[in-house]
Each structure stands twice: as C-alpha cells, then as structure tokens.
Design a protein around this motif. Structure first.
Motif, mmCIF file in Angstrom:
data_model
loop_
_atom_site.group_PDB
_atom_site.id
_atom_site.type_symbol
_atom_site.label_atom_id
_atom_site.label_comp_id
_atom_site.label_asym_id
_atom_site.label_seq_id
_atom_site.Cartn_x
_atom_site.Cartn_y
_atom_site.Cartn_z
ATOM 1 N N SER A 136 24.034 77.954 83.706
ATOM 2 C CA SER A 136 24.961 78.823 82.984
ATOM 3 C C SER A 136 26.152 79.156 83.867
ATOM 4 O O SER A 136 26.063 79.132 85.090
ATOM 5 C CB SER A 136 24.270 80.105 82.520
ATOM 6 O OG SER A 136 23.786 80.835 83.606
ATOM 7 N N VAL A 137 27.269 79.435 83.208
ATOM 8 C CA VAL A 137 28.474 79.883 83.901
ATOM 9 C C VAL A 137 28.404 81.400 83.962
ATOM 10 O O VAL A 137 28.314 82.075 82.939
ATOM 11 C CB VAL A 137 29.744 79.431 83.142
ATOM 12 C CG1 VAL A 137 30.991 79.974 83.818
ATOM 13 C CG2 VAL A 137 29.797 77.908 83.043
ATOM 14 N N GLN A 186 40.261 80.851 91.136
ATOM 15 C CA GLN A 186 39.877 80.001 92.264
ATOM 16 C C GLN A 186 38.750 79.023 91.937
ATOM 17 O O GLN A 186 38.602 78.005 92.601
ATOM 18 C CB GLN A 186 39.436 80.870 93.454
ATOM 19 C CG GLN A 186 40.480 81.855 93.912
ATOM 20 C CD GLN A 186 41.757 81.166 94.328
ATOM 21 O OE1 GLN A 186 41.728 80.230 95.121
ATOM 22 N NE2 GLN A 186 42.877 81.603 93.789
ATOM 23 N N GLY A 187 37.954 79.359 90.919
ATOM 24 C CA GLY A 187 36.823 78.511 90.574
ATOM 25 C C GLY A 187 35.869 79.243 89.661
ATOM 26 O O GLY A 187 36.271 80.136 88.922
ATOM 27 N N MET A 188 34.610 78.866 89.739
ATOM 28 C CA MET A 188 33.620 79.490 88.874
ATOM 29 C C MET A 188 32.292 79.653 89.606
ATOM 30 O O MET A 188 31.998 78.924 90.547
ATOM 31 C CB MET A 188 33.420 78.667 87.615
ATOM 32 C CG MET A 188 32.792 77.322 87.856
ATOM 33 S SD MET A 188 32.671 76.345 86.362
ATOM 34 C CE MET A 188 34.392 76.047 86.068
ATOM 35 N N MET A 189 31.513 80.601 89.149
ATOM 36 C CA MET A 189 30.178 80.831 89.670
ATOM 37 C C MET A 189 29.200 80.290 88.634
ATOM 38 O O MET A 189 29.281 80.629 87.452
ATOM 39 C CB MET A 189 29.926 82.320 89.896
ATOM 40 C CG MET A 189 28.591 82.630 90.519
ATOM 41 S SD MET A 189 28.440 82.088 92.228
ATOM 42 C CE MET A 189 29.507 83.258 93.036
ATOM 43 N N LEU A 190 28.314 79.415 89.099
ATOM 44 C CA LEU A 190 27.298 78.823 88.241
ATOM 45 C C LEU A 190 25.922 79.261 88.679
ATOM 46 O O LEU A 190 25.663 79.440 89.869
ATOM 47 C CB LEU A 190 27.338 77.289 88.340
ATOM 48 C CG LEU A 190 28.590 76.564 87.910
ATOM 49 C CD1 LEU A 190 28.463 75.083 88.213
ATOM 50 C CD2 LEU A 190 28.850 76.784 86.441
ATOM 51 N N SER A 191 25.032 79.399 87.730
ATOM 52 C CA SER A 191 23.621 79.583 88.009
ATOM 53 C C SER A 191 22.932 78.292 87.568
ATOM 54 O O SER A 191 23.027 77.900 86.404
ATOM 55 C CB SER A 191 23.054 80.768 87.243
ATOM 56 O OG SER A 191 21.665 80.878 87.482
ATOM 57 N N LEU A 238 32.378 76.530 79.422
ATOM 58 C CA LEU A 238 31.120 77.208 79.105
ATOM 59 C C LEU A 238 30.088 76.262 78.509
ATOM 60 O O LEU A 238 28.893 76.545 78.532
ATOM 61 C CB LEU A 238 31.372 78.370 78.148
ATOM 62 C CG LEU A 238 32.165 79.543 78.715
ATOM 63 C CD1 LEU A 238 32.435 80.561 77.616
ATOM 64 C CD2 LEU A 238 31.471 80.170 79.899
ATOM 65 N N ASN A 239 30.537 75.140 78.000
ATOM 66 C CA ASN A 239 29.640 74.154 77.413
ATOM 67 C C ASN A 239 29.097 73.238 78.511
ATOM 68 O O ASN A 239 29.468 72.077 78.625
ATOM 69 C CB ASN A 239 30.361 73.344 76.333
ATOM 70 C CG ASN A 239 29.451 72.361 75.643
ATOM 71 O OD1 ASN A 239 28.235 72.518 75.633
ATOM 72 N ND2 ASN A 239 30.029 71.328 75.063
ATOM 73 N N VAL A 240 28.240 73.782 79.344
ATOM 74 C CA VAL A 240 27.625 73.050 80.454
ATOM 75 C C VAL A 240 26.136 72.938 80.173
ATOM 76 O O VAL A 240 25.538 73.823 79.554
ATOM 77 C CB VAL A 240 27.895 73.754 81.802
ATOM 78 C CG1 VAL A 240 27.338 75.161 81.832
ATOM 79 C CG2 VAL A 240 27.400 72.919 82.966
ATOM 80 N N ARG A 241 25.553 71.816 80.594
ATOM 81 C CA ARG A 241 24.129 71.623 80.356
ATOM 82 C C ARG A 241 23.516 70.792 81.474
ATOM 83 O O ARG A 241 24.228 70.150 82.246
ATOM 84 C CB ARG A 241 23.896 70.955 79.011
ATOM 85 C CG ARG A 241 24.459 69.549 78.932
ATOM 86 C CD ARG A 241 24.307 68.973 77.560
ATOM 87 N NE ARG A 241 24.799 67.608 77.523
ATOM 88 C CZ ARG A 241 25.129 66.967 76.433
ATOM 89 N NH1 ARG A 241 25.020 67.568 75.264
ATOM 90 N NH2 ARG A 241 25.554 65.725 76.473
#
Length: 95
Positions: free
Chosen positions: A15-16, A22-27, A52-55
């Motif tokens: 998940s985002v 600067q970027g993004m934090m992902l879990s 947000l559409n990450v899998r």
C-alpha cells in the motif's frame, strides 16, 4: 489503497502510505520503504490514482499496472545494489 494477494500460504500486501514532492512511502509485506523519485522517476508525474493502484507481482515484486512500472522488493531493501541504469537503443546512436 491496499491490495491483498491471498495465496493460501501467506497474506501479502502493498500500500501507498504517503506521497510528497520527493517521493512516496510504501508498506510492502509489513515493512515501510521510502521510494525517492530520483530512483523511480516514472512515478513523479503520474496521476495520484495511478500511483495508488499498486499491487503485488508474485512474491518478490510490486507493480503499477497503469504505469507499466515494476520494482523488485529486494531493490527497496537494498537500493545501493540496484543503480538506475538507462540502456540506450543502438538505433538511437545512428540518428
């Protein structure tokens, strides 16, 4: 947006958590990673809905299908082992 992949053995997810300039934090699989746009420039100008559409893409990678971007989870853990290298098409040299 959180995406879950239930493979009858593990419940894995990505998940985002946050997006900034600067970027993004992902879990990913319960671990948090900051992904800089310097390392993944293809995500910088993408629409938020596409980011947000990450899998999960199997057990070792994540993907953004709308953006045609894939990242190995190992590259999130050890970015120094995966330098960003742009390969040129040999035909470009002839132009």
């Amino acid at each position: 947006m959180e995406t879950n992949l239930d493979n009858n053995i593990n419940n894995t997810s990505v998940s985002v958590l946050m997006i900034n300039s600067q970027g993004m934090m992902l879990s990913v699989l319960g671990q948090d990673y900051f992904v800089s746009y310097n390392r993944v420039p293809w995500l910088k100008d993408a629409r938020v809905s596409s980011v947000l559409n990450v899998r999960m893409s199997g057990l070792r990678a994540i993907e953004w299908p709308e953006l045609d971007v894939d990242l190995e989870i190992e590259s999130l853990k050890h970015p120094e082992r995966f330098p960003l290298v742009m390969k040129r098409n040999p035909m470009e040299l002839l132009m």
